[in-house]
Design a protein around this motif. Structure first.
Motif, PDB file in Angstrom:
ATOM      1  N   SER A 122     -13.072  16.589 -13.339  1.00  0.00           N
ATOM      2  CA  SER A 122     -13.420  17.406 -12.179  1.00  0.00           C
ATOM      3  C   SER A 122     -13.122  16.607 -10.924  1.00  0.00           C
ATOM      4  CB  SER A 122     -14.896  17.812 -12.220  1.00  0.00           C
ATOM      5  OG  SER A 122     -15.723  16.670 -12.161  1.00  0.00           O
ATOM      6  N   PRO A 123     -12.903  17.271  -9.809  1.00  0.00           N
ATOM      7  CA  PRO A 123     -12.597  16.559  -8.566  1.00  0.00           C
ATOM      8  C   PRO A 123     -13.769  15.723  -8.082  1.00  0.00           C
ATOM      9  CG  PRO A 123     -12.878  18.892  -8.169  1.00  0.00           C
ATOM     10  CD  PRO A 123     -12.891  18.714  -9.653  1.00  0.00           C
ATOM     11  N   LYS A 124     -13.464  14.680  -7.326  1.00  0.00           N
ATOM     12  CA  LYS A 124     -14.512  13.789  -6.835  1.00  0.00           C
ATOM     13  C   LYS A 124     -15.387  14.446  -5.774  1.00  0.00           C
ATOM     14  CE  LYS A 124     -12.312   9.319  -7.736  1.00  0.00           C
ATOM     15  NZ  LYS A 124     -11.806   8.071  -7.122  1.00  0.00           N
ATOM     16  N   GLN A 125     -14.787  15.333  -4.968  1.00  0.00           N
ATOM     17  CA  GLN A 125     -15.576  15.965  -3.922  1.00  0.00           C
ATOM     18  C   GLN A 125     -16.698  16.802  -4.526  1.00  0.00           C
ATOM     19  OE1 GLN A 125     -12.292  16.016  -4.066  1.00  0.00           O
ATOM     20  NE2 GLN A 125     -11.327  15.956  -2.060  1.00  0.00           N
ATOM     21  N   ALA A 126     -17.804  16.878  -3.827  1.00  0.00           N
ATOM     22  CA  ALA A 126     -18.948  17.628  -4.326  1.00  0.00           C
ATOM     23  C   ALA A 126     -18.638  19.120  -4.342  1.00  0.00           C
ATOM     24  CB  ALA A 126     -20.172  17.356  -3.456  1.00  0.00           C
ATOM     25  N   ALA A 127     -18.954  19.766  -5.463  1.00  0.00           N
ATOM     26  CA  ALA A 127     -18.725  21.205  -5.579  1.00  0.00           C
ATOM     27  C   ALA A 127     -19.520  21.967  -4.523  1.00  0.00           C
ATOM     28  CB  ALA A 127     -19.110  21.680  -6.976  1.00  0.00           C
ATOM     29  N   LYS A 128     -20.721  21.467  -4.234  1.00  0.00           N
ATOM     30  CA  LYS A 128     -21.573  22.151  -3.264  1.00  0.00           C
ATOM     31  C   LYS A 128     -20.926  22.167  -1.885  1.00  0.00           C
ATOM     32  CE  LYS A 128     -26.488  22.620  -2.228  1.00  0.00           C
ATOM     33  NZ  LYS A 128     -26.605  23.815  -3.056  1.00  0.00           N
ATOM     34  N   THR A 129     -20.154  21.110  -1.575  1.00  0.00           N
ATOM     35  CA  THR A 129     -19.467  21.047  -0.286  1.00  0.00           C
ATOM     36  C   THR A 129     -18.456  22.170  -0.164  1.00  0.00           C
ATOM     37  OG1 THR A 129     -19.713  18.643  -0.165  1.00  0.00           O
ATOM     38  CG2 THR A 129     -17.992  19.634   1.200  1.00  0.00           C
ATOM     39  N   PHE A 130     -17.665  22.371  -1.222  1.00  0.00           N
ATOM     40  CA  PHE A 130     -16.659  23.426  -1.185  1.00  0.00           C
ATOM     41  C   PHE A 130     -17.295  24.809  -1.217  1.00  0.00           C
ATOM     42  CE2 PHE A 130     -13.557  20.213  -3.017  1.00  0.00           C
ATOM     43  CZ  PHE A 130     -12.891  20.060  -1.812  1.00  0.00           C
ATOM     44  N   TYR A 131     -18.363  24.933  -2.007  1.00  0.00           N
ATOM     45  CA  TYR A 131     -19.064  26.217  -2.070  1.00  0.00           C
ATOM     46  C   TYR A 131     -19.588  26.585  -0.682  1.00  0.00           C
ATOM     47  CZ  TYR A 131     -22.540  29.696  -3.491  1.00  0.00           C
ATOM     48  OH  TYR A 131     -23.281  30.843  -3.621  1.00  0.00           O
ATOM     49  N   SER A 132     -20.224  25.612  -0.023  1.00  0.00           N
ATOM     50  CA  SER A 132     -20.769  25.863   1.306  1.00  0.00           C
ATOM     51  C   SER A 132     -19.676  26.136   2.326  1.00  0.00           C
ATOM     52  CB  SER A 132     -21.617  24.667   1.757  1.00  0.00           C
ATOM     53  OG  SER A 132     -22.692  24.447   0.867  1.00  0.00           O
ATOM     54  N   MET A 133     -18.512  25.508   2.125  1.00  0.00           N
ATOM     55  CA  MET A 133     -17.398  25.701   3.046  1.00  0.00           C
ATOM     56  C   MET A 133     -17.016  27.171   3.148  1.00  0.00           C
ATOM     57  SD  MET A 133     -13.425  24.552   2.570  1.00  0.00           S
ATOM     58  CE  MET A 133     -13.335  25.639   1.136  1.00  0.00           C
ATOM     59  N   VAL A 134     -16.965  27.864   2.012  1.00  0.00           N
ATOM     60  CA  VAL A 134     -16.559  29.268   2.014  1.00  0.00           C
ATOM     61  C   VAL A 134     -17.522  30.089   2.865  1.00  0.00           C
ATOM     62  CG1 VAL A 134     -16.121  31.300   0.590  1.00  0.00           C
ATOM     63  CG2 VAL A 134     -15.487  29.043  -0.258  1.00  0.00           C
ATOM     64  N   LYS A 135     -18.809  29.850   2.688  1.00  0.00           N
ATOM     65  CA  LYS A 135     -19.796  30.593   3.472  1.00  0.00           C
ATOM     66  C   LYS A 135     -19.663  30.271   4.954  1.00  0.00           C
ATOM     67  CE  LYS A 135     -24.725  31.636   3.824  1.00  0.00           C
ATOM     68  NZ  LYS A 135     -26.081  31.365   3.293  1.00  0.00           N
ATOM     69  N   GLU A 136     -19.446  29.005   5.262  1.00  0.00           N
ATOM     70  CA  GLU A 136     -19.369  28.586   6.662  1.00  0.00           C
ATOM     71  C   GLU A 136     -18.166  29.201   7.371  1.00  0.00           C
ATOM     72  OE1 GLU A 136     -18.888  24.417   9.167  1.00  0.00           O
ATOM     73  OE2 GLU A 136     -19.944  24.411   7.232  1.00  0.00           O
ATOM     74  N   VAL A 137     -17.008  29.170   6.723  1.00  0.00           N
ATOM     75  CA  VAL A 137     -15.807  29.686   7.394  1.00  0.00           C
ATOM     76  C   VAL A 137     -15.780  31.203   7.417  1.00  0.00           C
ATOM     77  CG1 VAL A 137     -14.468  27.623   6.824  1.00  0.00           C
ATOM     78  CG2 VAL A 137     -14.392  29.597   5.288  1.00  0.00           C
ATOM     79  N   MET A 138     -16.547  31.839   6.523  1.00  0.00           N
ATOM     80  CA  MET A 138     -16.603  33.299   6.502  1.00  0.00           C
ATOM     81  C   MET A 138     -17.588  33.867   7.513  1.00  0.00           C
ATOM     82  SD  MET A 138     -14.554  35.075   4.678  1.00  0.00           S
ATOM     83  CE  MET A 138     -15.530  36.579   4.825  1.00  0.00           C
ATOM     84  N   ALA A 139     -18.543  33.053   7.965  1.00  0.00           N
ATOM     85  CA  ALA A 139     -19.612  33.555   8.830  1.00  0.00           C
ATOM     86  C   ALA A 139     -19.097  34.246  10.091  1.00  0.00           C
ATOM     87  CB  ALA A 139     -20.567  32.418   9.182  1.00  0.00           C
ATOM     88  N   PRO A 140     -18.140  33.660  10.852  1.00  0.00           N
ATOM     89  CA  PRO A 140     -17.671  34.338  12.062  1.00  0.00           C
ATOM     90  C   PRO A 140     -17.002  35.683  11.771  1.00  0.00           C
ATOM     91  CG  PRO A 140     -17.027  32.019  12.067  1.00  0.00           C
ATOM     92  CD  PRO A 140     -17.530  32.329  10.699  1.00  0.00           C
ATOM     93  N   LEU A 141     -16.206  35.739  10.706  1.00  0.00           N
ATOM     94  CA  LEU A 141     -15.527  36.994  10.365  1.00  0.00           C
ATOM     95  C   LEU A 141     -16.545  38.052   9.941  1.00  0.00           C
ATOM     96  CD1 LEU A 141     -12.874  38.551   9.922  1.00  0.00           C
ATOM     97  CD2 LEU A 141     -12.869  37.673   7.566  1.00  0.00           C
ATOM     98  N   ALA A 142     -17.532  37.647   9.156  1.00  0.00           N
ATOM     99  CA  ALA A 142     -18.556  38.594   8.711  1.00  0.00           C
ATOM    100  C   ALA A 142     -19.311  39.175   9.906  1.00  0.00           C
ATOM    101  CB  ALA A 142     -19.522  37.908   7.751  1.00  0.00           C
ATOM    102  N   LYS A 143     -19.646  38.343  10.858  1.00  0.00           N
ATOM    103  CA  LYS A 143     -20.344  38.819  12.053  1.00  0.00           C
ATOM    104  C   LYS A 143     -19.498  39.796  12.830  1.00  0.00           C
ATOM    105  CE  LYS A 143     -22.750  37.175  16.187  1.00  0.00           C
ATOM    106  NZ  LYS A 143     -23.157  35.987  16.974  1.00  0.00           N
ATOM    107  N   GLU A 144     -18.222  39.480  12.955  1.00  0.00           N
ATOM    108  CA  GLU A 144     -17.288  40.346  13.683  1.00  0.00           C
ATOM    109  C   GLU A 144     -17.127  41.702  13.022  1.00  0.00           C
ATOM    110  OE1 GLU A 144     -12.516  40.398  13.844  1.00  0.00           O
ATOM    111  OE2 GLU A 144     -13.414  38.572  14.651  1.00  0.00           O
ATOM    112  N   GLN A 145     -17.093  41.704  11.677  1.00  0.00           N
ATOM    113  CA  GLN A 145     -16.843  42.932  10.927  1.00  0.00           C
ATOM    114  C   GLN A 145     -18.123  43.696  10.578  1.00  0.00           C
ATOM    115  OE1 GLN A 145     -13.830  44.183  10.159  1.00  0.00           O
ATOM    116  NE2 GLN A 145     -12.668  42.471  11.043  1.00  0.00           N
TER     117      GLN A 145
END
Length: 389
Positions: free
Chosen positions: A105-128
């Protein structure tokens, strides 16, 4: 004497149970448009986030793949609204460079990538005007605004070294075009070059997961059984959605059970969806009481994740449907109304009461099996598993 009920289920473009469970065109269009908006946003937002947050500029752009019911074309219109919704599973594939040769498995924490999706989606979700929720293996985007639908965004990591080998190729089969054209403008990606695929989970773990294996498996079974298999799977999912408001046997379990039963069939049910469904139902109660595995997907994975109690409930409800299907098929010509009512108890009013398409079939070979052991008192259906439409 027996009845031919096949045209109640399917008769081309004419009104039938299959046409009644087709997704509403307007809702389907809204779901596809939302999916494309999300994909376009993430193509730019994810690389920017990785550069700004991790200080690592991606060597390759993220890839996207339609998965689940839209890849197999088994999506149905929701039966009970709310809470049921149509869903689109849009997998996000990210190249990860920090991956040692001996790592699983990759060295980066899975939780980091999981949280990334929510973080980058937040502005679009608010807009839509969308709502973001967290699931164990994905971020869910609920479309709201009267659209009973959502988009699931699971994130997968694959070795950076494999990404140059993922090439866009012209689809050579109808199945490939159906499964992937939504995301690649009729130029699906060649995914076989990925040697490792890991799914980022909410709890911070990585799970080995390759959704492409399910697509390959279903393609192979469809090539063997034709479009009838897809229709049988949709009938079973519609039954589940009528009986359970949420939960019940998962879609993949119903699909695997149907395909494996048809694999063992000693006869051809061409043109007779009623007999094919009856054959599948005769085996389904027993299958739901046991582990469900498929070697082409993962021979070590039990797909039947219902609890023991919920398995018994599902098996009992499947047996009730099995009994009704057999009895309806064995009805006489003057019992058409009763036959339809028996099936509507398990499939709902979406099964049309079109008695004119029911005919006598003196050649039908209807087989019954002993009932599932145990009491037949109907147990109220409660949340028991996932429900993908």
């Amino acid at each position: 004497m027996a009845l031919n009920l096949s045209k109640l289920l399917y008769r081309g473009q004419q009104p039938s149970f299959l046409t009644a469970i087709e997704p509403i065109p307007e809702a389907e269009s809204a779901l596809k448009e939302a999916k494309e908006t999300i994909r376009s946003h993430l193509q730019k937002a994810i690389p920017a986030w990785l550069t700004e947050t991790l200080g690592e500029k991606p060597t390759h752009a993220p890839r996207f793949r339609t998965q689940g019911s839209w890849a197999y074309r088994t999506c149905n219109k929701p039966c009970q609204i709310p809470p049921q919704e149509m869903d689109w599973d849009l997998g996000i594939y990210l190249p990860v460079s920090l991956w040692d040769d001996n790592d699983v498995s990759p060295k980066q924490a899975a939780k980091t990538f999981y949280s990334m999706v929510k973080e980058v989606m937040a502005p679009l979700a608010k807009e839509q005007g969308w709502t973001l929720t967290e699931k164990p293996t994905c971020i869910r985007v609920i479309l709201n605004q009267g659209t009973q639908a959502h988009v699931d965004l699971p994130l997968y990591a694959a070795p950076d070294k494999d990404f140059p080998n993922i090439k866009e190729v012209v689809a050579k089969s109808i199945f490939a075009r159906e499964a992937f054209a939504y995301d690649q403008a009729n130029q699906p990606l060649q995914w076989d070059s990925l040697t490792r695929i890991s799914l980022a989970c909410q709890d911070g773990t990585w799970n080995d997961s390759d959704p492409g294996l399910v697509v390959k498996w279903f393609k192979s079974k469809q090539e063997r059984h034709g479009e009838q298999l897809r229709r049988i799977c949709r009938y079973l999912k519609a039954w589940r959605d009528h009986v359970w408001k949420s939960g019940g046997p998962s879609s993949i379990v119903l699909m695997v059970c149907a395909a494996q039963t048809l694999d063992r069939a000693a006869e051809d049910f061409e043109g007779r969806d009623d007999l094919a469904l009856c054959h599948v139902l005769n085996a389904l109660p027993g299958q739901l009481l046991n582990p469900v595995t498929e070697p082409m997907i993962n021979p070590a994975e039990d797909l039947n994740r219902l609890s023991e109690e919920d398995q018994k409930t599902a098996a009992q409800l499947a047996d009730d449907f099995r009994r009704a299907m057999n009895q309806a098929l064995l009805s006489g010509i003057n019992e058409k109304i009763q036959a339809v009512l028996m099936l509507q108890e398990h499939l709902g009013q979406r099964l049309p009461a079109n008695y004119d398409v029911i005919s006598v079939d003196t050649t039908a070979d209807i087989r019954t099996i002993p009932p599932v052991p145990g009491p037949r008192t109907l147990i109220p259906a409660t949340k028991a598993g996932d429900s993908e439409h």
